[in-house]
Design a protein around this motif. Structure first.
Motif, PDB file in Angstrom:
ATOM      1  N   ALA A 176      67.359  58.482  31.972  1.00  0.00           N
ATOM      2  CA  ALA A 176      66.934  57.313  31.191  1.00  0.00           C
ATOM      3  C   ALA A 176      65.547  57.576  30.626  1.00  0.00           C
ATOM      4  CB  ALA A 176      66.920  56.065  32.069  1.00  0.00           C
ATOM      5  N   MET A 177      65.304  57.035  29.438  1.00  0.00           N
ATOM      6  CA  MET A 177      64.044  57.287  28.733  1.00  0.00           C
ATOM      7  C   MET A 177      63.687  56.080  27.877  1.00  0.00           C
ATOM      8  SD  MET A 177      63.290  60.695  26.407  1.00  0.00           S
ATOM      9  CE  MET A 177      63.883  61.971  27.489  1.00  0.00           C
ATOM     10  N   LYS A 178      62.381  55.843  27.707  1.00  0.00           N
ATOM     11  CA  LYS A 178      61.908  54.700  26.923  1.00  0.00           C
ATOM     12  C   LYS A 178      61.430  55.100  25.537  1.00  0.00           C
ATOM     13  CE  LYS A 178      59.789  51.712  30.375  1.00  0.00           C
ATOM     14  NZ  LYS A 178      58.493  51.162  30.748  1.00  0.00           N
ATOM     15  N   GLY A 179      61.607  54.181  24.597  1.00  0.00           N
ATOM     16  CA  GLY A 179      61.024  54.339  23.271  1.00  0.00           C
ATOM     17  C   GLY A 179      60.231  53.089  22.934  1.00  0.00           C
ATOM     18  N   LYS A 180      59.984  52.865  21.645  1.00  0.00           N
ATOM     19  CA  LYS A 180      59.279  51.650  21.208  1.00  0.00           C
ATOM     20  C   LYS A 180      60.305  50.543  20.994  1.00  0.00           C
ATOM     21  CE  LYS A 180      56.193  49.951  17.560  1.00  0.00           C
ATOM     22  NZ  LYS A 180      55.295  49.215  18.460  1.00  0.00           N
ATOM     23  N   GLU A 181      60.268  49.544  21.846  1.00  0.00           N
ATOM     24  CA  GLU A 181      61.227  48.431  21.817  1.00  0.00           C
ATOM     25  C   GLU A 181      62.677  48.920  21.859  1.00  0.00           C
ATOM     26  OE1 GLU A 181      60.259  45.653  18.702  1.00  0.00           O
ATOM     27  OE2 GLU A 181      58.471  44.973  19.766  1.00  0.00           O
ATOM     28  N   CYS A 182      62.897  50.029  22.537  1.00  0.00           N
ATOM     29  CA  CYS A 182      64.255  50.530  22.765  1.00  0.00           C
ATOM     30  C   CYS A 182      64.235  51.390  24.032  1.00  0.00           C
ATOM     31  CB  CYS A 182      64.771  51.330  21.575  1.00  0.00           C
ATOM     32  SG  CYS A 182      63.734  52.723  21.108  1.00  0.00           S
ATOM     33  N   VAL A 183      65.379  51.485  24.645  1.00  0.00           N
ATOM     34  CA  VAL A 183      65.469  52.285  25.872  1.00  0.00           C
ATOM     35  C   VAL A 183      66.855  52.927  25.904  1.00  0.00           C
ATOM     36  CG1 VAL A 183      66.136  50.252  27.241  1.00  0.00           C
ATOM     37  CG2 VAL A 183      65.141  52.208  28.407  1.00  0.00           C
ATOM     38  N   ALA A 184      66.928  54.152  26.430  1.00  0.00           N
ATOM     39  CA  ALA A 184      68.200  54.882  26.429  1.00  0.00           C
ATOM     40  C   ALA A 184      68.589  55.268  27.851  1.00  0.00           C
ATOM     41  CB  ALA A 184      68.090  56.138  25.573  1.00  0.00           C
ATOM     42  N   ILE A 185      69.900  55.294  28.079  1.00  0.00           N
ATOM     43  CA  ILE A 185      70.424  55.771  29.358  1.00  0.00           C
ATOM     44  C   ILE A 185      71.645  56.633  29.054  1.00  0.00           C
ATOM     45  CG2 ILE A 185      71.912  53.743  29.822  1.00  0.00           C
ATOM     46  CD1 ILE A 185      70.870  54.012  32.800  1.00  0.00           C
ATOM     47  N   ALA A 186      71.776  57.735  29.772  1.00  0.00           N
ATOM     48  CA  ALA A 186      72.858  58.680  29.473  1.00  0.00           C
ATOM     49  C   ALA A 186      73.353  59.317  30.759  1.00  0.00           C
ATOM     50  CB  ALA A 186      72.347  59.761  28.528  1.00  0.00           C
ATOM     51  N   CYS A 187      74.637  59.714  30.757  1.00  0.00           N
ATOM     52  CA  CYS A 187      75.184  60.423  31.922  1.00  0.00           C
ATOM     53  C   CYS A 187      76.230  61.426  31.453  1.00  0.00           C
ATOM     54  CB  CYS A 187      75.801  59.450  32.924  1.00  0.00           C
ATOM     55  SG  CYS A 187      77.325  58.688  32.333  1.00  0.00           S
ATOM     56  N   ASP A 188      76.538  62.389  32.306  1.00  0.00           N
ATOM     57  CA  ASP A 188      77.621  63.313  31.993  1.00  0.00           C
ATOM     58  C   ASP A 188      78.959  62.655  32.344  1.00  0.00           C
ATOM     59  OD1 ASP A 188      77.361  63.391  34.773  1.00  0.00           O
ATOM     60  OD2 ASP A 188      78.216  65.393  34.871  1.00  0.00           O
ATOM     61  N   LYS A 189      80.063  63.323  32.021  1.00  0.00           N
ATOM     62  CA  LYS A 189      81.384  62.714  32.229  1.00  0.00           C
ATOM     63  C   LYS A 189      82.209  63.415  33.314  1.00  0.00           C
ATOM     64  CE  LYS A 189      83.363  61.951  28.188  1.00  0.00           C
ATOM     65  NZ  LYS A 189      83.643  61.953  26.734  1.00  0.00           N
ATOM     66  N   ARG A 190      81.615  64.394  33.971  1.00  0.00           N
ATOM     67  CA  ARG A 190      82.391  65.179  34.926  1.00  0.00           C
ATOM     68  C   ARG A 190      82.543  64.461  36.263  1.00  0.00           C
ATOM     69  NH1 ARG A 190      81.494  68.627  39.266  1.00  0.00           N
ATOM     70  NH2 ARG A 190      82.898  70.423  39.425  1.00  0.00           N
ATOM     71  N   TYR A 191      83.751  64.565  36.844  1.00  0.00           N
ATOM     72  CA  TYR A 191      83.974  64.181  38.237  1.00  0.00           C
ATOM     73  C   TYR A 191      84.616  65.387  38.915  1.00  0.00           C
ATOM     74  CZ  TYR A 191      86.555  62.443  42.265  1.00  0.00           C
ATOM     75  OH  TYR A 191      87.080  62.295  43.525  1.00  0.00           O
ATOM     76  N   GLY A 192      83.970  65.894  39.931  1.00  0.00           N
ATOM     77  CA  GLY A 192      84.498  67.085  40.583  1.00  0.00           C
ATOM     78  C   GLY A 192      84.429  66.992  42.085  1.00  0.00           C
ATOM     79  N   VAL A 193      85.015  67.972  42.737  1.00  0.00           N
ATOM     80  CA  VAL A 193      84.852  68.154  44.182  1.00  0.00           C
ATOM     81  C   VAL A 193      84.230  69.523  44.346  1.00  0.00           C
ATOM     82  CG1 VAL A 193      86.044  68.416  46.379  1.00  0.00           C
ATOM     83  CG2 VAL A 193      86.767  66.648  44.783  1.00  0.00           C
ATOM     84  N   GLN A 194      82.947  69.526  44.663  1.00  0.00           N
ATOM     85  CA  GLN A 194      82.131  70.735  44.664  1.00  0.00           C
ATOM     86  C   GLN A 194      82.287  71.448  43.321  1.00  0.00           C
ATOM     87  OE1 GLN A 194      83.318  72.265  48.547  1.00  0.00           O
ATOM     88  NE2 GLN A 194      81.414  71.519  49.378  1.00  0.00           N
ATOM     89  N   ASN A 195      82.785  72.697  43.303  1.00  0.00           N
ATOM     90  CA  ASN A 195      82.852  73.391  42.006  1.00  0.00           C
ATOM     91  C   ASN A 195      84.180  73.203  41.269  1.00  0.00           C
ATOM     92  OD1 ASN A 195      80.243  74.386  41.995  1.00  0.00           O
ATOM     93  ND2 ASN A 195      80.782  76.083  43.328  1.00  0.00           N
ATOM     94  N   ARG A 196      85.053  72.374  41.821  1.00  0.00           N
ATOM     95  CA  ARG A 196      86.337  72.122  41.163  1.00  0.00           C
ATOM     96  C   ARG A 196      86.247  70.847  40.322  1.00  0.00           C
ATOM     97  NH1 ARG A 196      89.274  71.887  45.418  1.00  0.00           N
ATOM     98  NH2 ARG A 196      90.217  69.837  45.409  1.00  0.00           N
ATOM     99  N   THR A 197      86.566  70.947  39.041  1.00  0.00           N
ATOM    100  CA  THR A 197      86.529  69.768  38.156  1.00  0.00           C
ATOM    101  C   THR A 197      87.860  69.029  38.245  1.00  0.00           C
ATOM    102  OG1 THR A 197      84.998  70.880  36.672  1.00  0.00           O
ATOM    103  CG2 THR A 197      86.197  68.991  35.782  1.00  0.00           C
ATOM    104  N   ILE A 198      87.795  67.741  38.548  1.00  0.00           N
ATOM    105  CA  ILE A 198      89.004  66.917  38.701  1.00  0.00           C
ATOM    106  C   ILE A 198      89.268  66.099  37.443  1.00  0.00           C
ATOM    107  CG2 ILE A 198      90.143  65.124  40.112  1.00  0.00           C
ATOM    108  CD1 ILE A 198      89.483  67.606  41.784  1.00  0.00           C
TER     109      ILE A 198
END
Length: 207
Positions: free
Chosen positions: A15-37
């Motif tokens: 998450a990061m702030k700007g001037k009268e705005c704020v952003a939040i972001a995440c990745d889309k991966r769901y895995g079990v250790q190194n295995r992507t589910i």
């Protein structure tokens, strides 16, 4: 990372702030250790018109905490007959986590918000037992957070416009999780302004 329960399912948020705005972001991966589910696992949850929470950690606890927080926020709005403010949401979350401190949820959290009247921005982060943080400019949680934080500090500058904020958030996130096998597979970025919320999806390396 994979041996640690916090990094078991992978994932990262920023998450990061700007001037009268704020952003939040995440990745889309769901895995079990190194295995992507799956590659469509959401880690960002909306709790009001200008209030969002990102949760990273053990996937089952992410969903449990998100649901319990939703219950409490609904109850608050029913009882108080008013919309949630970002600092109230943050206090609610930290209380929820601290109550379970002897058998904690395995999640780290980011809370962001914006006051639509004043344009004031809020950004808090919390560990898994609800340690209180200050209203900061930049925060990241998850398995790639050590890479992303340095990049975020490099891209961050005060009073960014919504477009600059989107660019800085996206570049920090994409470059960060390229260096981490437990997160990635695309990203979702929310940019919150006084009058609108823009949601964009990013493509990333698929390996």
């Amino acid at each position: 990372m994979g041996d640690d329960i916090m990094g078991y399912n992978g994932g990262v948020a920023l998450a990061m702030k700007g001037k009268e705005c704020v952003a939040i972001a995440c990745d889309k991966r769901y895995g079990v250790q190194n295995r992507t589910i799956a590659t469509n696992f959401t880690k960002i949850f909306e709790y009001g018109p200008h209030c969002y929470v990102a949760l990273c950690g053990l996937a089952t606890d992410v969903q449990t905490v998100a649901e319990r927080l939703k219950f409490r926020t609904n109850l608050y709005e029913l009882r108080e007959q008013r919309k949630l403010k970002p600092n109230v949401l943050y206090n609610m979350l930290t209380n929820l986590l601290y109550e379970k401190r002897f058998g904690p949820y395995f999640v780290f959290a980011l809370v962001i918000g914006l006051d639509p009247k004043t344009g004031q921005t809020f950004l808090y982060d919390s560990d898994n037992i609800g340690a209180i943080s200050d209203n900061v400019n930049l925060a990241t949680v998850g398995t790639a957070s050590e890479y992303i934080f340095g990049l975020g500090e490099l891209f961050f500058k005060p009073d960014m416009t919504p477009d600059e904020l989107f660019e800085a958030t996206s570049q920090s996130l994409l470059n960060g999780f390229d260096r981490d096998s437990a997160s990635g597979w695309g990203a979702v970025v929310y940019v919150i302004e006084k009058d609108k919320v823009t949601v964009r999806e990013l493509k990333a390396r698929q390996d």
